[in-house]
Write a protein that holds these residues in place. Sequence first.
Motif, PDB file in Angstrom:
ATOM      1  N   LYS B  64       0.878  -1.178   0.000  1.00 37.62           N
ATOM      2  CA  LYS B  64       0.000   0.000   0.000  1.00 37.62           C
ATOM      3  C   LYS B  64       0.908   1.220   0.000  1.00 37.62           C
ATOM      4  O   LYS B  64       1.710   1.380   0.928  1.00 37.62           O
ATOM      5  CB  LYS B  64      -0.879   0.030   1.261  1.00 37.62           C
ATOM      6  N   GLY B  67      -0.304   7.334   1.545  1.00 37.03           N
ATOM      7  CA  GLY B  67      -1.558   8.043   1.276  1.00 37.03           C
ATOM      8  C   GLY B  67      -2.727   7.125   0.982  1.00 37.03           C
ATOM      9  O   GLY B  67      -3.875   7.572   0.916  1.00 37.03           O
ATOM     10  N   THR B  68      -2.475   5.816   0.847  1.00 35.73           N
ATOM     11  CA  THR B  68      -3.568   4.880   0.551  1.00 35.73           C
ATOM     12  C   THR B  68      -4.441   4.680   1.787  1.00 35.73           C
ATOM     13  O   THR B  68      -3.935   4.607   2.899  1.00 35.73           O
ATOM     14  CB  THR B  68      -2.997   3.505   0.145  1.00 35.73           C
ATOM     15  N   LEU B  69      -5.755   4.564   1.560  1.00 38.80           N
ATOM     16  CA  LEU B  69      -6.685   4.288   2.659  1.00 38.80           C
ATOM     17  C   LEU B  69      -6.631   2.798   2.966  1.00 38.80           C
ATOM     18  O   LEU B  69      -6.766   1.974   2.057  1.00 38.80           O
ATOM     19  CB  LEU B  69      -8.102   4.705   2.250  1.00 38.80           C
ATOM     20  N   TYR B 105      -4.864   6.359   6.775  1.00 37.73           N
ATOM     21  CA  TYR B 105      -4.075   6.639   5.585  1.00 37.73           C
ATOM     22  C   TYR B 105      -2.613   6.311   5.840  1.00 37.73           C
ATOM     23  O   TYR B 105      -2.046   6.719   6.847  1.00 37.73           O
ATOM     24  CB  TYR B 105      -4.241   8.111   5.201  1.00 37.73           C
ATOM     25  N   ARG B 107       1.262   6.296   5.919  1.00 38.32           N
ATOM     26  CA  ARG B 107       2.304   7.323   5.884  1.00 38.32           C
ATOM     27  C   ARG B 107       3.655   6.620   6.020  1.00 38.32           C
ATOM     28  O   ARG B 107       3.847   5.830   6.955  1.00 38.32           O
ATOM     29  CB  ARG B 107       2.149   8.293   7.061  1.00 38.32           C
ATOM     30  N   VAL B 122      -0.008   4.696  10.172  1.00 38.10           N
ATOM     31  CA  VAL B 122      -1.331   4.968   9.617  1.00 38.10           C
ATOM     32  C   VAL B 122      -1.877   6.198  10.333  1.00 38.10           C
ATOM     33  O   VAL B 122      -1.999   6.194  11.559  1.00 38.10           O
ATOM     34  CB  VAL B 122      -2.267   3.755   9.806  1.00 38.10           C
ATOM     35  N   GLU B 126      -7.145  12.166   7.094  1.00 37.96           N
ATOM     36  CA  GLU B 126      -6.406  12.391   5.851  1.00 37.96           C
ATOM     37  C   GLU B 126      -5.446  13.570   5.983  1.00 37.96           C
ATOM     38  O   GLU B 126      -4.371  13.577   5.403  1.00 37.96           O
ATOM     39  CB  GLU B 126      -7.389  12.644   4.707  1.00 37.96           C
TER      40      GLU B 126
END
Lengths: 365, 365
Positions: B64, B67-69, B105, B107, B122, B126
Amino acid sequence: MSAIIRRYSTVVTKADLWADFSKRSASLGLKDAQLKEALLKGVAATDGPVSITDKAAKMRYASTPGMQPLFETAHTYLQQRAQRTYAAIERIERQISETTDAQVKANLLAQKNKMAVSAEQHNPEVKYTAEYLPENLDMSQAAFRHYAEQKWNNYGKMLLMERLETMSVIPDTMPTLNPEVDVTMEFPCSGASAVVPGAFLHSSTTMKPPTFTIQEFKETDNQLYTILIVNPDTPNVETNGFNTTLHWGLTNVLVSNTDIKVDFSKMCDAFGNNKHEICPYLPPVPEKNLPYQRFAVWVFRQEAAVAVKSARLNNPDFDIREFAQTHGLTAVGAHMWRSKWDRSVSAVREFYNLPKGRIFHPHRL
Amino acid sequence: MSLFAKVSSARVAMRSALLSTTLISTLRAALPATVIPVRTATKKAAGSRTSMRDSAGRRLGVKKQDGTLVKIGDIIVRQRGTRFFPGENCKIGRDHTIYAVEPGYVRIYLDPFHPKRRLIGVALEEHLLLPTPHFAPRVRRFGYAPIERAVDAQAEEARMLKQEALQLPEQLAAEAAKRAQDAARQSVLALQIVAFVELPAEEQTLAGARLLAIENQLRNGRAIADAQSITSFDYHFDIRHEARRAGIAPEETERLSQQYQEMASKVDAAVSFHSLTFDLIPHMSATDMEAAKAQLVEQLRACVKTKKALSKDIDAAVVFSAEERALLKRDYLSEGIAGSVKVFNKDTRKVEVIDAAKLGFVPTL
């Protein structure tokens, strides 16, 4: 050894500063005459030292040969050094009375405190009292404060910081802490003894407000304190997060070196009305199936008497950092305990006329 | 020189120039002209020890991106060793897989406290960046949901762990026994107090309750003044909350508080507790107490003095033989010893443990 004694015996002349209580506090000496004689004049072979309670061990004890003359020489030498220190203290006191600059005065006071410690810290009577009779130390004396602080530094302070850091009371409530005062807490209405920082307390124990002691180690007189109890773990279901709740707030509590108690007789009038309260005591009422809640007790030193604006306190998310900043408070001590739901919570809620607690799903989503 | 010879010499020169550049060519040039390489018939029977051991790719890497949820449990990185370390809201698996423990998200960040580490965390929102500033409160997700259906909530509240269910009857019985014991003691105290101070009938029970509370505090090792102040506070606190629950006017509460305080001061001035047996005793002022203490100590001193004098008298008396003297001193002036002593019984030929007080003299072992 005898060479050393001979050498110093010629240098050192007799001085009995530590036996003179006309200018020094009587608390710096030992009250028990027998104990004092045993400490200063050496131990008679048959009696044994007073510090040993076991009779057989007392009988067995034998002092090192030649110790007594050496001890006396050292005792005299230390007293002469202390005499010079007392002379320096007098000079500093004169300077303090002459100066008007607050900063200079504070520096001189700190210097004086340091010297007052060094003048008495090697006094065998002071050392014995601090070591073996720590219950009734006269905290108005710098030397006793020094020994009490040393003891606290080596255990109580470290324990407190360990608990605050591992349980993240720092930084969830205040950013950090440099502890300067020893804070103890108990819940006397439930008959419980002093709480160890971080302990789990039953809700019936914490049902009624606690009392504290605040021990300052620097010289203080008429110092005002603010005490806040906050809970950073109040659930907020709407935002799926946590709020900080103010559970109790006391301001303008007067504590000095010798009068360290913050108990009901100090806080309340004859009819139990607390004159220092900024909000009434709210007991811990955790809800079922939630993780434990932390209750952080923060002790702040005040610069002056504080008048609190009550509007701030009604905020459902109490901001302790902002409160401290706006009222000019410096955090100097802390304490904490933890609470979890138990079968007495409903009785506590009923007593305080609080709504019934929610029951949560046992598993986190 | 013929053309052929010219050409061949030029080719030789070129070749030698080319060959001299490589190591193999030099080696070849060094070989004697008679060595003719021979290819023998060989067939490798088996593969090398290291061949055929390359496994298929393990599909490692960042799964992931920043920035991916992600959801709880989502794998963010598969790796060999810790190329990345788990940061906020992430954990590391047995094979160093980093996965999310909170939704949010991804990081990938650096932390000044661990300058050589790349961390994966995470962020719950956001707009949040990691790491969270060192002194800022942690951002936490609550994650529990209340049980909405009243029936389910009630069932969940009643649910007990096996241990609690097993302990409950015992606990209830102990509580009931303590209540009964307290009630009995309270009624006894309420009856006894009348002998010390005149009280109206309706105040007797209240006085009994107060004395019981004070006694319990004293048994916990508290000083009498503290015990009294805590008990008073407890009563005022109770009555104020009771009034709030029942909707009683504050004036009425005030009246009750005042009435109680009058009774309390009357009772406190009349009685105190024996420090050993906790029986009611008439109250004594501090000066009276000191005087009584001094008198008793004087009596003890006189007693010892007479004993010493008598001993001298026996020694001085001409009528006794040495044996008679010893017997007299043993029977009437022996100090005795406390506790039990070991004595050899000649008849049974055994060592027996005997109460020293019964013995009346110090046996010689």
